[in-house]
Design an enzyme around this catalytic site. Sequence first.
Site, PDB file in Angstrom:
ATOM      1  N   LYS A 145       0.139   4.299  -0.325  1.00 20.89           N
ATOM      2  CA  LYS A 145      -0.484   5.502   0.250  1.00 20.89           C
ATOM      3  C   LYS A 145      -0.232   6.702  -0.670  1.00 20.89           C
ATOM      4  O   LYS A 145      -0.134   6.533  -1.879  1.00 20.89           O
ATOM      5  CB  LYS A 145       0.014   5.717   1.687  1.00 20.89           C
ATOM      6  CG  LYS A 145      -0.144   4.443   2.539  1.00 20.89           C
ATOM      7  CD  LYS A 145       0.011   4.663   3.999  1.00 20.89           C
ATOM      8  CE  LYS A 145      -0.208   3.341   4.725  1.00 20.89           C
ATOM      9  NZ  LYS A 145      -0.127   3.467   6.167  1.00 20.89           N
ATOM     10  N   GLU A 188      -6.884   4.988   7.718  1.00 27.04           N
ATOM     11  CA  GLU A 188      -6.609   6.403   7.435  1.00 27.04           C
ATOM     12  C   GLU A 188      -7.811   7.050   6.746  1.00 27.04           C
ATOM     13  O   GLU A 188      -8.093   8.233   6.953  1.00 27.04           O
ATOM     14  CB  GLU A 188      -5.332   6.531   6.586  1.00 27.04           C
ATOM     15  CG  GLU A 188      -4.087   6.271   7.426  1.00 27.04           C
ATOM     16  CD  GLU A 188      -2.917   5.689   6.662  1.00 27.04           C
ATOM     17  OE1 GLU A 188      -2.902   5.740   5.423  1.00 27.04           O
ATOM     18  OE2 GLU A 188      -1.994   5.174   7.332  1.00 27.04           O
ATOM     19  N   GLU A 237      -5.711  -4.730  10.453  1.00 28.07           N
ATOM     20  CA  GLU A 237      -4.705  -3.690  10.633  1.00 28.07           C
ATOM     21  C   GLU A 237      -4.972  -2.940  11.935  1.00 28.07           C
ATOM     22  O   GLU A 237      -5.745  -1.962  11.940  1.00 28.07           O
ATOM     23  CB  GLU A 237      -4.755  -2.704   9.464  1.00 28.07           C
ATOM     24  CG  GLU A 237      -4.466  -3.323   8.122  1.00 28.07           C
ATOM     25  CD  GLU A 237      -3.763  -2.336   7.195  1.00 28.07           C
ATOM     26  OE1 GLU A 237      -2.686  -2.686   6.709  1.00 28.07           O
ATOM     27  OE2 GLU A 237      -4.271  -1.238   6.996  1.00 28.07           O
ATOM     28  N   ASN A 289       0.871  -1.180   0.000  1.00 28.74           N
ATOM     29  CA  ASN A 289       0.000   0.000   0.000  1.00 28.74           C
ATOM     30  C   ASN A 289       0.905   1.227   0.000  1.00 28.74           C
ATOM     31  O   ASN A 289       1.493   1.565   1.020  1.00 28.74           O
ATOM     32  CB  ASN A 289      -0.893  -0.037   1.256  1.00 28.74           C
ATOM     33  CG  ASN A 289      -1.708   1.237   1.419  1.00 28.74           C
ATOM     34  OD1 ASN A 289      -1.781   2.067   0.519  1.00 28.74           O
ATOM     35  ND2 ASN A 289      -2.323   1.389   2.585  1.00 28.74           N
ATOM     36  N   SER A 308       3.084  -2.027  10.230  1.00 26.07           N
ATOM     37  CA  SER A 308       4.531  -2.099  10.453  1.00 26.07           C
ATOM     38  C   SER A 308       5.125  -3.479  10.171  1.00 26.07           C
ATOM     39  O   SER A 308       6.067  -3.900  10.845  1.00 26.07           O
ATOM     40  CB  SER A 308       4.894  -1.624  11.873  1.00 26.07           C
ATOM     41  OG  SER A 308       4.484  -0.280  12.062  1.00 26.07           O
ATOM     42  N   GLY A 333       2.127   2.427  10.709  1.00 24.70           N
ATOM     43  CA  GLY A 333       3.078   3.518  10.544  1.00 24.70           C
ATOM     44  C   GLY A 333       3.791   3.920  11.827  1.00 24.70           C
ATOM     45  O   GLY A 333       4.464   4.939  11.880  1.00 24.70           O
ATOM     46  N   HIS A 364      -9.623   1.574   4.661  1.00 19.46           N
ATOM     47  CA  HIS A 364      -8.357   1.712   5.398  1.00 19.46           C
ATOM     48  C   HIS A 364      -8.562   2.662   6.578  1.00 19.46           C
ATOM     49  O   HIS A 364      -9.313   3.635   6.480  1.00 19.46           O
ATOM     50  CB  HIS A 364      -7.270   2.245   4.454  1.00 19.46           C
ATOM     51  CG  HIS A 364      -5.914   2.187   5.073  1.00 19.46           C
ATOM     52  ND1 HIS A 364      -5.481   3.129   5.976  1.00 19.46           N
ATOM     53  CD2 HIS A 364      -4.915   1.280   4.955  1.00 19.46           C
ATOM     54  CE1 HIS A 364      -4.253   2.798   6.378  1.00 19.46           C
ATOM     55  NE2 HIS A 364      -3.894   1.683   5.778  1.00 19.46           N
TER      56      HIS A 364
HETATM   57  P1  PGA Z   1       2.602   0.360   7.587  1.00 20.83           P
HETATM   58  O1  PGA Z   1       1.175   0.581   6.897  1.00 20.83           O
HETATM   59  O2  PGA Z   1       3.140  -0.940   7.072  1.00 20.83           O
HETATM   60  O3  PGA Z   1       3.421   1.539   7.150  1.00 20.83           O
HETATM   61  O4  PGA Z   1       2.373   0.338   9.068  1.00 20.83           O
HETATM   62  C1  PGA Z   1       0.316  -0.505   6.698  1.00 20.83           C
HETATM   63  C2  PGA Z   1      -0.995  -0.002   6.136  1.00 20.83           C
HETATM   64  O5  PGA Z   1      -1.457   1.060   6.535  1.00 20.83           O
HETATM   65  O6  PGA Z   1      -1.592  -0.664   5.252  1.00 20.83           O
END
Ligand code: PGA
Length: 255
Positions: free
Chosen positions: A11, A94, A164, A9, A210, A170, A92
Amino acid sequence: MRRIILAGNWKMNQTPSQAQVLLEELKNSLPATKHTVAVFPPYLALTQAVAAGEPFLVGAQNCHFEDKGAFTGEISLPMLSEIGVKAVIVGHSERRQYFGETDETVNKKTLAVLRAGLIPVICIGETLPQRESGAYAEVLKGQLCAALSGVSAQQVPYVVIAYEPVWAIGTGVTASAQQAEEVCAMLREQLGLLYDADRALQVSILYGGSMNAGNAASLLEMENIDGGLIGGASLKPAEFAAIVQAANDVKEARV
Ligand code: PGA
């Protein structure tokens, strides 16, 4: 049998020219694999990702649930489908946190993605207070049931679930393999109750938050974790390649 999916992903990263470089670097770095390697670049790099061809399955990070109309700034599934996009991330955290995505819009998008013949990658996850209070299991079951409302037993094997935990995205903090497995097993059990045990076994359940070269093997070793939705580490070719290699090492190939 369900497939193992390593999904990047991206982003809101990578201009089209940067995306071109990253796609080429990824192609050069990734080990051969029987598993599915997916990339979810920004909309403006989707055409390039499709043109990059093997090994990538290309997905979008969002979509609108209507096919067309007065929705300024939105992108529809017919648009995505026409350029060769095969999957869409739905809900997601976010998008839930910053763009008002709710269980209701996640459900509408899930149904629309399936209607369009694409794969919805439905994200669910609890916040830190929800984890610490112990309420996370109920929260996650609620998100899962809401997202899948109206999804038929025939459709559900085409759904991908991404667990998630919001506190792990993140942040550099990863759920332990045991924590992630506990939730993924619970989600599969819930799918069994909503549908049936056979169909539950066909749904790929990914872990996200992460995931990196250092922790991928221990997470992927878990029985109910069928891959990863990977943010930061998917922008680093060597790191993403190491995650794919970890899947090669610990997961038997399923075609
Ligand atoms: P990350 O993001 O691996 O940077 O924690 C995962 C995601 O949001 O899909």
